[in-house]
Structure formats: structure tokens, C-alpha cells
Design a protein around this motif. Structure first.
Motif, short mmCIF file in Angstrom:
data_model
loop_
_atom_site.label_atom_id
_atom_site.label_comp_id
_atom_site.label_asym_id
_atom_site.label_seq_id
_atom_site.Cartn_x
_atom_site.Cartn_y
_atom_site.Cartn_z
N GLY A 134 -39.24 -18.81 23.09
CA GLY A 134 -38.04 -18.46 23.11
C GLY A 134 -37.32 -17.36 24.04
N LYS A 135 -38.04 -16.90 24.98
CA LYS A 135 -37.61 -16.23 26.14
C LYS A 135 -37.28 -17.27 27.48
N LYS A 136 -36.36 -16.84 28.01
CA LYS A 136 -36.14 -17.46 29.30
C LYS A 136 -37.34 -17.21 30.49
N LEU A 137 -37.63 -18.40 30.87
CA LEU A 137 -38.78 -18.30 32.00
C LEU A 137 -37.95 -17.34 33.24
N GLY A 138 -38.85 -16.54 33.79
CA GLY A 138 -38.45 -15.49 34.83
C GLY A 138 -38.18 -14.05 34.26
N THR A 139 -38.16 -13.98 32.87
CA THR A 139 -38.04 -12.63 32.32
C THR A 139 -39.23 -12.00 31.72
N ILE A 140 -40.29 -12.73 31.78
CA ILE A 140 -41.63 -12.51 31.06
C ILE A 140 -42.33 -11.52 32.18
N GLY A 141 -42.55 -12.02 33.37
CA GLY A 141 -43.19 -10.91 34.35
C GLY A 141 -42.45 -10.14 34.72
N HIS A 142 -42.91 -9.28 35.88
CA HIS A 142 -42.16 -7.93 36.32
C HIS A 142 -40.98 -8.39 37.18
N VAL A 143 -41.03 -9.53 37.70
CA VAL A 143 -39.79 -10.33 38.54
C VAL A 143 -39.68 -11.74 38.27
N GLY A 144 -38.48 -12.37 38.45
CA GLY A 144 -38.31 -13.88 38.20
C GLY A 144 -37.59 -14.15 39.35
N CYS A 196 -29.62 -13.75 46.80
CA CYS A 196 -30.17 -13.90 48.15
C CYS A 196 -30.02 -15.32 48.92
N VAL A 197 -30.48 -15.21 49.93
CA VAL A 197 -29.98 -16.62 50.77
C VAL A 197 -30.81 -17.87 50.16
N ASN A 198 -31.86 -17.70 49.76
CA ASN A 198 -32.77 -18.72 49.18
C ASN A 198 -34.10 -18.24 48.35
N GLY A 199 -34.60 -19.26 47.67
CA GLY A 199 -35.63 -18.96 46.98
C GLY A 199 -36.84 -18.58 47.53
N SER A 200 -37.11 -18.57 49.02
CA SER A 200 -38.07 -18.18 49.62
C SER A 200 -38.11 -16.74 49.97
N VAL A 201 -36.64 -16.28 50.26
CA VAL A 201 -36.71 -15.06 50.52
C VAL A 201 -36.67 -14.16 49.29
N SER A 202 -36.39 -14.79 48.12
CA SER A 202 -36.37 -13.98 46.85
C SER A 202 -37.64 -13.77 46.41
N LEU A 203 -38.78 -14.61 46.94
CA LEU A 203 -40.34 -14.23 46.71
C LEU A 203 -40.51 -13.20 47.60
N ARG A 204 -40.14 -13.06 48.80
CA ARG A 204 -40.45 -11.99 49.72
C ARG A 204 -39.87 -10.60 49.12
N LEU A 205 -38.55 -10.69 48.71
CA LEU A 205 -38.09 -9.40 48.26
C LEU A 205 -38.74 -8.80 47.06
N ALA A 206 -39.35 -9.82 46.10
CA ALA A 206 -40.07 -9.52 45.15
C ALA A 206 -41.36 -8.88 45.54
N VAL A 226 -46.61 -9.27 38.22
CA VAL A 226 -46.42 -10.56 37.96
C VAL A 226 -45.12 -11.15 38.39
N ILE A 227 -44.94 -12.20 39.34
CA ILE A 227 -43.85 -12.43 39.87
C ILE A 227 -43.78 -13.93 39.38
N GLU A 228 -42.75 -14.13 38.54
CA GLU A 228 -42.67 -15.71 38.15
C GLU A 228 -41.73 -16.46 38.93
N ASP A 229 -42.42 -17.51 39.91
CA ASP A 229 -41.98 -18.47 40.65
C ASP A 229 -41.02 -19.20 39.70
#
Length: 409
Positions: A179-189, A68-78, A165-168
Motif C-alpha cells: 500500500g505504500k508507493k515505491l520510493g517512499t520506503i527507503g531513505h531516498v527514492g 533534476c536533469v535525469n535519473g542518473s544524477v538523481s542517484l548521485r545526488l542521493a 537505502v536509496i530506492e532506484d
């Protein structure tokens, strides 16, 4: 002989530059090829966009990735995909960039600020637990500076209370927790590709998830409410055009190839700098627990104790450090809830209840970090060599010695 600081006309401790972004003819040629093709946009989620999304999902170990266009919109979509409704509460830290909280407002929800841990500067699980009400729907932990939050504790809280949980992870490309990439632990990264970020195309963002329903909704919202398999002029959800371009995608694909090596370098330099700085009185690197198996150091943060520097205020110390040639900064001047947006209730058309009063919010650890303690070294500096880390530590000692010499005169 007493050291002469660069701010007073002395020689800089660090003279090399740390260019960012890092690129060469591969990126230039790839973008030029897109330009020559005439296929610049992304009306159908074109080949380069889909290629990058699949590569990023594979890199993270997630099922889906949606640009998506930026990391602000990505939070909004989530947030929208997680089903928030007007008046719902979303728990956020106050020590982060404004969009972690403003994206909540844009969803007609209420940001609830809770304090950070004094050793990590990440959101405190105990503070999260204490802030939960019947209106709480989502927790947004921010992996600040690339430092992993206590995700085990946070997911336990979320599971017990039925919260999403939305990981910012805007700072956390490539970093790992157990051992897990951040962003993959919550419901959305949620990630950002803004120009300062460890993975960048100038602007851009992405969300990742393993959840089929969350994916379908975020994909639709990103593409004007269309659904996969639907007709071009059929719009099922109140989305918008949040698509990135082919040029951004091809840049990101090439930058992603560099990220593994860059993250390894930042991690090694961070560990080495920790060892160097822990021996300087008045300087304390943030705690890095064993659960942090890979740190990407988007910001290297240390705590500054002015009493060991003759009472020199943090702002002045940070100014001196930057003058020595280190890409560094004093950090945020105050926590988010002290921004005019919250203090003046400039919420415009957004439905924040009148009973919400941010002038009464106090998060002591975040306030201390902003006012007196936290100093940042920026991510591109962490791509230097070992001798650069030694020069960073040397510059801090130089300032300490200069201040002591002045006090002794």
C-alpha cells in the motif's frame, strides 16, 4: 495447417500500434504557453517546476521532491547526501541499467554486485546480508520493471547495520508495496523521466524523501551548491546546475495526471497476462507476491525455457516474438559487472581501489537471466486491451507450435 510465423513471411499476431508517449493538445498547448512566455529556464526553481515537485511529492506520499536533469544524477545526488566517502561500498544488483552502478563510481565509491532472486529478478536480501562489510554504507535496491523489491527485509538489514537505502525506482512510478508507493520506503527514492519511462518528459529525474537534512543537501547539490534562503552568489556545497526547465515541468504535470489511469491499466493487463501465460509450457511469469499491491509493469518479464520450444535459443525466440508485432526484447546480454567499464577497469580519475577485481564476480541467477531465461515485453504494450494480451499469449503459442511442427517434419 501449421502456423507460418511472421518472421518467415506469415501474418503478424499483433497489428495494432502502441504509441508512446501518450499526449494530446493539453501538453502541446501547455508547452506552447511556456514558449510564448519567454520564461523557459529555471534559475529560481520557477513556478511550473515547484508546482510539479509538490504534485509528485503529494502523489507519492513523501514530504519532499527535488527535480533534476535525469535519473542518473538523481542517484548521485542521493548518494552524496547520504554521506558516502571515497572507497565506501554500495551494494547494487547486476541486473539493471548501467547508471545504478556508474553513479556509485562517480561518487568515488565501490559498487558491490550481489545476485538477484530467481523468482523476481530483484536484488536478493540474503545476498545483501552476505556482502556487508565495515565499508558498506548504502544499499540501492532496484525495483526492476516496476516489480517491488522485498523492502521489509531490506530495511531490516539496513536498520541492523546502520545503512542508508536509496530506492532506484526509475521503473516504478506509481507502483506500491503493501500500500505504500515505491520510493517512499527507503531513505531516498530516485526516479527517471527518460523517454521510455512510465512518466516522461523526454529526459529528467527526481528524488523524494521525508528527511529534512537529506532534502536540504540534495536541493543544494541540484542548484550549484546554493542553500534555500541564501544569496544567489553564495555556494555552500560542491553542486552543479542539475535543474530542469519550465517546459519539462509542465509536460510532467500533465503526464502525471494520466499516470493513475495508466498504472491501473498496466496492473490489470499484467495480472491478466500472468493468467494467460502460466498455462503455456516453458513460459513462467515472474512471481508476484501479495505484498505487491500495485504493479506498474514498466517491463513485463517472463522466464523462457528453451526445452519446451525444441531447444530454440532465447535470442531467436525473442526475435520471432518481436516479428509477431509485440514490443518485446531479449533483455540485457550480460550482467553489469561484465561491461567493459568493469572488466577493463576504465575508472579514469575515480578512486576505485586496485584490489577490486570485477573479473572475479559471478552472480549465477543474473547470468542465467541474461543468457537463457528472461524475455521482456515493454511498458507501452501493457497499455493495450485484454484482446492484446490474448494476442501476446497467442503469438507465443504460435511460435511453440511452429517449432514443434518443424521438429516433427
Amino acid at each position: 495447417m501449421d502456423p507460418v510465423l511472421a518472421i518467415d513471411g506469415g501474418a503478424k499476431s499483433v497489428t495494432r500500434q502502441f504509441p508512446w508517449p501518450v499526449y494530446d493538445s493539453r501538453e502541446v498547448d501547455a508547452v506552447a504557453e511556456i514558449v510564448r512566455s519567454g520564461k523557459w529556464g529555471n534559475p529560481d526553481c520557477g513556478d511550473e517546476v515547484a508546482k510539479f515537485e509538490k504534485a509528485f511529492a503529494r502523489y507519492c506520499g513523501s514530504k519532499y521532491a527535488i527535480t533534476c536533469v535525469n535519473g542518473s544524477v538523481s542517484l548521485r545526488l542521493a548518494l552524496i547526501a547520504c554521506g558516502v566517502k571515497p572507497g565506501d561500498e554500495v551494494i547494487v544488483p547486476p541486473y539493471t541499467f548501467i547508471t545504478t552502478a556508474s553513479s556509485v563510481i562517480e561518487c568515488n565509491c565501490v559498487p558491490v554486485f550481489v545476485d538477484i532472486d530467481p523468482d523476481t529478478y530483484n536484488i536478493s536480501p540474503a545476498a545483501i546480508e552476505a556482502a556487508i562489510t565495515e565499508r558498506t554504507k548504502v544499499i540501492i535496491p532496484v525495483h526492476f520493471g516496476g516489480q517491488a523489491c522485498d523492502m521489509e527485509a531490506i530495511m531490516d538489514i539496513a536498520d541492523r547495520h546502520g545503512l542508508k537505502v536509496i530506492e532506484d525506482a526509475a521503473h516504478a512510478h506509481g507502483a506500491e508495496y503493501k500500500g505504500k508507493k515505491l520510493g517512499t520506503i527507503g531513505h531516498v527514492g530516485s526516479f527517471s523521466f527518460q523517454s521510455s519511462k512510465n512518466l516522461t518528459s523526454g529526459e529528467g529525474g527526481i528524488v523524494i524523501t521525508d528527511d529534512d537534512d537529506l532534502y536540504a543537501m540534495m536541493h543544494s547539490l541540484r542548484n550549484v551548491g546554493r542553500i534555500e534562503g541564501g544569496q544567489w552568489y553564495d555556494h555552500y556545497n560542491p553542486g552543479c546546475n542539475y535543474r530542469i526547465t519550465q517546459m519539462q515541468a509542465v509536460l510532467l504535470s500533465h503526464q502525471l495526471e494520466r499516470l493513475v489511469g495508466q498504472t491501473k491499466k498496466r496492473n490489470e493487463n499484467g495480472l491478466y497476462l500472468n493468467d494467460l501465460l502460466k498455462n503455456i509450457k516453458g513460459i513462467t511469469p515472474l512471481h508476484r507476491g501479495e505484498e505487491i499491491t500495485l504493479h506498474c509493469y514498466h517491463i513485463y518479464i517472463f522466464k523462457y525455457d528453451a526445452s519446451e520450444f525444441g531447444g530454440l535459443p532465447k535470442d531467436k525466440f525473442a526475435e520471432m516474438l518481436a516479428a509477431e508485432g509485440i514490443p518485446s526484447f531479449k533483455g540485457y546480454p550480460h550482467p553489469l559487472y561484465k561491461q567493459p567499464l568493469f572488466q577493463n577497469r576504465n575508472f579514469m580519475c575515480y578512486a576505485i581501489p586496485e584490489t577490486v577485481d570485477y573479473s572475479r564476480v559471478v552472480c549465477p541467477v543474473a547470468e542465467q537471466a541474461c543468457s537463457t531465461d528472461a524475455v521482456w515485453i515493454l511498458q507501452h504494450a501493457m497499455l493495450g486491451e485484454k484482446e492484446d494480451m490474448e494476442a501476446f499469449a497467442g503469438a507465443i503459442l504460435k511460435i511453440q507450435q511452429a517449432v514443434a511442427a518443424i521438429a516433427g517434419n
